[in-house]
Write an enzyme that holds these catalytic residues in place. Structure first.
Site, PDB file in Angstrom:
ATOM      1  N   CYS A   1      -4.758  14.361   0.633  1.00 45.64           N
ATOM      2  CA  CYS A   1      -3.429  14.875   0.314  1.00 45.64           C
ATOM      3  C   CYS A   1      -2.346  13.820   0.077  1.00 45.64           C
ATOM      4  O   CYS A   1      -1.448  14.069  -0.729  1.00 45.64           O
ATOM      5  CB  CYS A   1      -3.007  15.941   1.301  1.00 45.64           C
ATOM      6  SG  CYS A   1      -2.877  15.376   2.984  1.00 45.64           S
TER       7      CYS A   1
ATOM      8  N   SER B   1      -5.063   0.557   1.561  1.00 44.67           N
ATOM      9  CA  SER B   1      -5.727   1.186   2.702  1.00 44.67           C
ATOM     10  C   SER B   1      -6.659   2.270   2.191  1.00 44.67           C
ATOM     11  O   SER B   1      -6.500   2.774   1.078  1.00 44.67           O
ATOM     12  CB  SER B   1      -4.703   1.796   3.659  1.00 44.67           C
ATOM     13  OG  SER B   1      -4.079   2.919   3.070  1.00 44.67           O
TER      14      SER B   1
ATOM     15  N   ASP C   1      -3.324  -6.060  -1.844  1.00 47.45           N
ATOM     16  CA  ASP C   1      -3.230  -6.013  -0.377  1.00 47.45           C
ATOM     17  C   ASP C   1      -2.797  -7.386   0.118  1.00 47.45           C
ATOM     18  O   ASP C   1      -2.443  -8.247  -0.692  1.00 47.45           O
ATOM     19  CB  ASP C   1      -4.520  -5.474   0.261  1.00 47.45           C
ATOM     20  CG  ASP C   1      -5.640  -6.504   0.367  1.00 47.45           C
ATOM     21  OD1 ASP C   1      -5.482  -7.632  -0.166  1.00 47.45           O
ATOM     22  OD2 ASP C   1      -6.668  -6.183   0.981  1.00 47.45           O
ATOM     23  N   VAL C   2      -2.756  -7.573   1.450  1.00 48.84           N
ATOM     24  CA  VAL C   2      -2.252  -8.860   1.968  1.00 48.84           C
ATOM     25  C   VAL C   2      -3.018 -10.037   1.386  1.00 48.84           C
ATOM     26  O   VAL C   2      -2.441 -11.090   1.158  1.00 48.84           O
ATOM     27  CB  VAL C   2      -2.329  -8.982   3.508  1.00 48.84           C
ATOM     28  CG1 VAL C   2      -0.955  -9.099   4.106  1.00 48.84           C
ATOM     29  CG2 VAL C   2      -3.117  -7.872   4.139  1.00 48.84           C
TER      30      VAL C   2
HETATM   31  P1  NAD Z   1      -2.420   0.481   6.667  1.00 54.16           P
HETATM   32  O1  NAD Z   1      -1.856  -0.410   7.709  1.00 54.16           O
HETATM   33  O2  NAD Z   1      -3.768   1.073   6.847  1.00 54.16           O
HETATM   34  O3  NAD Z   1      -2.467  -0.315   5.272  1.00 54.16           O
HETATM   35  C1  NAD Z   1      -1.434  -1.144   4.831  1.00 54.16           C
HETATM   36  C2  NAD Z   1      -1.828  -1.768   3.498  1.00 54.16           C
HETATM   37  O4  NAD Z   1      -0.747  -2.565   3.019  1.00 54.16           O
HETATM   38  C3  NAD Z   1      -3.034  -2.692   3.591  1.00 54.16           C
HETATM   39  O5  NAD Z   1      -3.809  -2.571   2.417  1.00 54.16           O
HETATM   40  C4  NAD Z   1      -2.392  -4.081   3.656  1.00 54.16           C
HETATM   41  O6  NAD Z   1      -3.255  -5.098   3.193  1.00 54.16           O
HETATM   42  C5  NAD Z   1      -1.219  -3.886   2.748  1.00 54.16           C
HETATM   43  N1  NAD Z   1      -0.129  -4.823   3.001  1.00 54.16           N
HETATM   44  C6  NAD Z   1       0.537  -5.036   4.165  1.00 54.16           C
HETATM   45  N2  NAD Z   1       1.458  -5.990   3.998  1.00 54.16           N
HETATM   46  C7  NAD Z   1       1.395  -6.390   2.713  1.00 54.16           C
HETATM   47  C8  NAD Z   1       2.082  -7.357   1.938  1.00 54.16           C
HETATM   48  N3  NAD Z   1       3.057  -8.092   2.455  1.00 54.16           N
HETATM   49  N4  NAD Z   1       1.750  -7.487   0.637  1.00 54.16           N
HETATM   50  C9  NAD Z   1       0.765  -6.752   0.097  1.00 54.16           C
HETATM   51  N5  NAD Z   1       0.089  -5.834   0.778  1.00 54.16           N
HETATM   52  C10 NAD Z   1       0.386  -5.658   2.075  1.00 54.16           C
HETATM   53  O7  NAD Z   1      -1.328   1.633   6.441  1.00 54.16           O
HETATM   54  P2  NAD Z   1      -1.445   3.066   5.711  1.00 54.16           P
HETATM   55  O8  NAD Z   1      -2.162   4.034   6.564  1.00 54.16           O
HETATM   56  O9  NAD Z   1      -1.878   2.894   4.300  1.00 54.16           O
HETATM   57  O10 NAD Z   1       0.073   3.486   5.728  1.00 54.16           O
HETATM   58  C11 NAD Z   1       1.046   2.729   5.036  1.00 54.16           C
HETATM   59  C12 NAD Z   1       2.410   3.360   5.182  1.00 54.16           C
HETATM   60  O11 NAD Z   1       2.413   4.640   4.566  1.00 54.16           O
HETATM   61  C13 NAD Z   1       2.841   3.611   6.610  1.00 54.16           C
HETATM   62  O12 NAD Z   1       4.234   3.435   6.706  1.00 54.16           O
HETATM   63  C14 NAD Z   1       2.466   5.039   6.825  1.00 54.16           C
HETATM   64  O13 NAD Z   1       3.192   5.595   7.860  1.00 54.16           O
HETATM   65  C15 NAD Z   1       2.807   5.621   5.483  1.00 54.16           C
HETATM   66  N6  NAD Z   1       2.113   6.865   5.157  1.00 54.16           N
HETATM   67  C16 NAD Z   1       2.832   7.795   4.507  1.00 54.16           C
HETATM   68  C17 NAD Z   1       2.251   8.990   4.153  1.00 54.16           C
HETATM   69  C18 NAD Z   1       3.093   9.967   3.413  1.00 54.16           C
HETATM   70  O14 NAD Z   1       2.672  11.102   3.180  1.00 54.16           O
HETATM   71  N7  NAD Z   1       4.264   9.577   2.968  1.00 54.16           N
HETATM   72  C19 NAD Z   1       0.929   9.251   4.473  1.00 54.16           C
HETATM   73  C20 NAD Z   1       0.183   8.263   5.111  1.00 54.16           C
HETATM   74  C21 NAD Z   1       0.803   7.077   5.448  1.00 54.16           C
END
Ligand code: NAD
Length: 323
Positions: A153, A189, A211-212
């Site tokens: 979703c 992610s 990603d990072v």
């Molecule tokens: P995660 O920690 O699993 O993944 C973070 C990703 O960002 C990784 O791929 C990491 O390598 C990358 N990243 C981090 N710092 C970086 C940088 N400086 N440069 C490039 N890439 C970088 O987190 P996630 O589960 O994917 O969630 C991410 C965000 O989205 C969170 O804030 C989460 O709360 C939010 N989220 C929102 C929804 C929504 O419906 N809006 C749903 C799920 C998650």
């Protein structure tokens, strides 16, 4: 005068789906698909004491009730009993959809829990079957193409946002509607960034997935010659490469889960569409000096997609019993 971009709120975008969803919900409740005329019933499992999960749960309940669904939050004090509780709900005919508020264990065991929810009740679309179909660009569960596969979703919500913003070109054939577009996604992610890159590339977009550590290119190749996306490594995530690709991108999507990360506005191509799905603000105040359209958050659309997935699951179940 200098042009300033427009902010488009998730609440406005979700409005365009709420009517469709509540109508369909009502039709299903009063049809043969709901023998006792009951409302579609979603159960959420909460096994942590994270206030963010708690507020997400309250918000799911509110949205469900507004749109004609029934919702129940089930708290599980001891995490070790969660699996049993999920199995109970799997076997309960009154329950149409199940979701879990993550993290529960915060490690690989959470991956296991996602697979415990039965395929027929997985509203978030986290089952391996749904993921595999998505990555392989398989859109139906059956050969007769009567049952649509479920899409996770959160990435689905971003696809629907891109449709709302008319980035998807409806004059092109379904499945190729992002042809000619380039996007950059900062997050890879397994829950959002990678599936989103795959979905967009499957629809014809060239996607730079960041990603990072490194940057990858997701694409169906020249002239969309492949039927599903391929992935190519472009190298380490350096500021130079990032800037070069970014200045070429029509769409910028960010999901970095930290407060101090900010996407450099000077890297945004003029008129690009910028979307942030992180709970933190990944763009700075001046984003609209470059962006044509700016969507600051996506959560409200995600919850709509959860309910839309649930209606699809009910329709799929009915297809099962009627054929
Ligand atoms: P995660 O920690 O699993 O993944 C973070 C990703 O960002 C990784 O791929 C990491 O390598 C990358 N990243 C981090 N710092 C970086 C940088 N400086 N440069 C490039 N890439 C970088 O987190 P996630 O589960 O994917 O969630 C991410 C965000 O989205 C969170 O804030 C989460 O709360 C939010 N989220 C929102 C929804 C929504 O419906 N809006 C749903 C799920 C998650």
């Amino acid at each position: 005068a200098l042009f300033a971009g427009r902010t488009i709120l998730a609440s406005s975008i979700s409005k365009s789906y709420t009517q469709e969803i509540s109508q369909k919900c009502q039709t299903i409740s009063s049809s043969i698909m709901s023998p006792k005329g009951k409302k579609p019933f979603l159960v959420g499992f909460l096994a942590n004491d994270d206030p963010a999960a708690e507020s997400y749960a309250n918000w799911t309940k509110k949205t469900c009730e507004e749109m004609g669904f029934e919702y129940q939050l089930r708290r599980v004090q001891n995490k070790d009993f969660l699996e049993e509780k999920i199995i109970e709900a799997n076997n309960d005919d009154a329950v149409d959809g199940i979701m879990i508020y993550f993290p529960v264990f915060g490690d690989a065991q959470d991956q296991y829990l996602k697979q415990v929810i039965s395929l027929e009740k997985d509203v978030e679309g986290l089952n391996h079957t749904y993921y595999q179909n998505m990555y392989h660009n398989i859109r139906y569960l059956d050969e007769q193409k009567t049952k649509k596969s479920i899409v996770p979703c959160t990435p689905l919500a971003i696809i629907k946002i891109l449709e709302y913003l008319k980035i998807y070109n409806p004059l092109l054939p379904v499945g190729n509607r992002l042809y000619g577009k380039k996007a950059i996604i900062i997050n890879r992610s397994e829950i959002v960034g990678r599936p989103l890159a795959a979905l967009m590339a499957n629809d014809g977009c060239v996607v730079y997935s960041v990603d990072v550590h490194n940057i990858q290119k997701f694409t169906r190749g020249e002239g969309l010659k492949f039927s599903k996306h391929h992935v190519e490594d472009l190298g380490s995530n350096t500021p130079e490469l990032l800037k070069q690709l970014s200045l070429d991108a029509d769409i910028v999507i960010t999901g970095v889960p930290t407060d101090n990360y900010k996407y450099p506005t000077e890297n945004i191509k003029e008129g690009a569409t910028c979307i942030n799905f992180s709970f933190h603000k990944n763009f700075t105040e001046d984003v609209k000096s470059k962006a044509g359209l700016y969507v600051p958050s996506t959560g409200k659309v995600t919850i709509c997609m959860l309910l839309r997935n649930m209606l699809r699951l009910i329709e799929n179940k009915y297809q099962n019993t009627s054929s």
